[in-house]
Design a protein around this motif. Structure first.
Motif, mmCIF file in Angstrom:
data_model
loop_
_atom_site.group_PDB
_atom_site.id
_atom_site.type_symbol
_atom_site.label_atom_id
_atom_site.label_comp_id
_atom_site.label_asym_id
_atom_site.label_seq_id
_atom_site.Cartn_x
_atom_site.Cartn_y
_atom_site.Cartn_z
ATOM 1 N N GLY A 1 34.894 38.582 32.311
ATOM 2 C CA GLY A 1 33.845 37.747 32.873
ATOM 3 C C GLY A 1 33.993 36.286 32.489
ATOM 4 N N GLN A 2 32.962 35.550 32.785
ATOM 5 C CA GLN A 2 32.955 34.100 32.617
ATOM 6 C C GLN A 2 33.264 33.664 31.181
ATOM 7 N N ALA B 1 42.748 33.766 34.685
ATOM 8 C CA ALA B 1 42.308 34.586 35.826
ATOM 9 C C ALA B 1 42.110 36.039 35.410
ATOM 10 N N ILE B 2 43.063 36.576 34.673
ATOM 11 C CA ILE B 2 42.946 37.967 34.218
ATOM 12 C C ILE B 2 41.782 38.102 33.241
ATOM 13 N N TRP C 1 35.252 34.974 28.947
ATOM 14 C CA TRP C 1 36.430 35.695 28.479
ATOM 15 C C TRP C 1 37.042 35.068 27.227
ATOM 16 N N THR D 1 39.099 36.282 33.043
ATOM 17 C CA THR D 1 37.841 36.184 33.776
ATOM 18 C C THR D 1 37.555 37.464 34.543
ATOM 19 N N TYR D 2 38.575 38.047 35.141
ATOM 20 C CA TYR D 2 38.395 39.283 35.900
ATOM 21 C C TYR D 2 37.968 40.431 34.992
ATOM 22 N N VAL D 3 38.627 40.559 33.846
ATOM 23 C CA VAL D 3 38.354 41.683 32.947
ATOM 24 C C VAL D 3 37.095 41.460 32.114
#
Length: 166
Positions: A27-28, A20-21, A30, A23-25
């Protein structure tokens, strides 16, 4: 019988948080950045192994290597950051500059190749037998990336020159 479900639950939770982190930082994709980071660590470890085997351990060289890797991460951030800026400015002025995202991806893949080659070089210098397919294969991939980069650069210069002559 041992119940491993608490361990599995905790592992799943930790992996989920990392994903999750990431992907958030990042992107897809990661996991490509994670792969590069893991290659950074592997290069440091294989460099230490090489230095231990060859009796050339130096904290100064180790520190320079770490600083160099931090610089590479700055380079990655800068290449993706510049692309984001160009894309945003392009939207403001009505130009499609979405292609500039390739800056970041080409920098990342070039650095991944560089790390992989450095790891193999550490193995060779430490006396390990490295299959030729790895070294030659990475050289081929690197040359293909450079050829694509050169072609992109030539196309952009040509498009710019044509635009200037109009």
């Amino acid at each position: 019988m041992v119940d491993i479900s608490p361990f599995v639950d905790k592992s799943n939770a930790i992996i989920g948080v990392i994903a999750a982190i990431g992907t958030y930082v990042f992107g897809q994709h990661w996991w490509l950045f994670l792969a590069y980071f893991l290659l950074n660590l592997a290069d440091e470890v294989t460099g230490w192994i090489k230095a231990t085997i060859t009796s050339t351990i130096s904290s100064e060289k180790g520190l320079k290597g770490i600083v160099k890797k931090v610089g590479y991460w700055v380079m990655i951030a800068m290449s993706f950051g510049l692309a984001a800026i160009f894309i945003e400015v392009g939207e403001i002025v009505g130009m499609d500059l979405g292609f500039t995202i390739v800056f970041g991806w080409f920098v990342l893949i070039s650095l991944i190749i560089n790390e992989a080659r450095s790891i193999l070089e550490n193995f060779v210098e430490a006396g390990y037998e490295v299959p030729a397919i790895l070294t030659k294969g990475l050289a081929v991939v690197e040359s293909k990336i450079e050829a694509i980069t050169d072609k992109l650069g030539e196309e952009e210069v040509k498009a710019h020159d044509e635009q200037q002559s109009v």
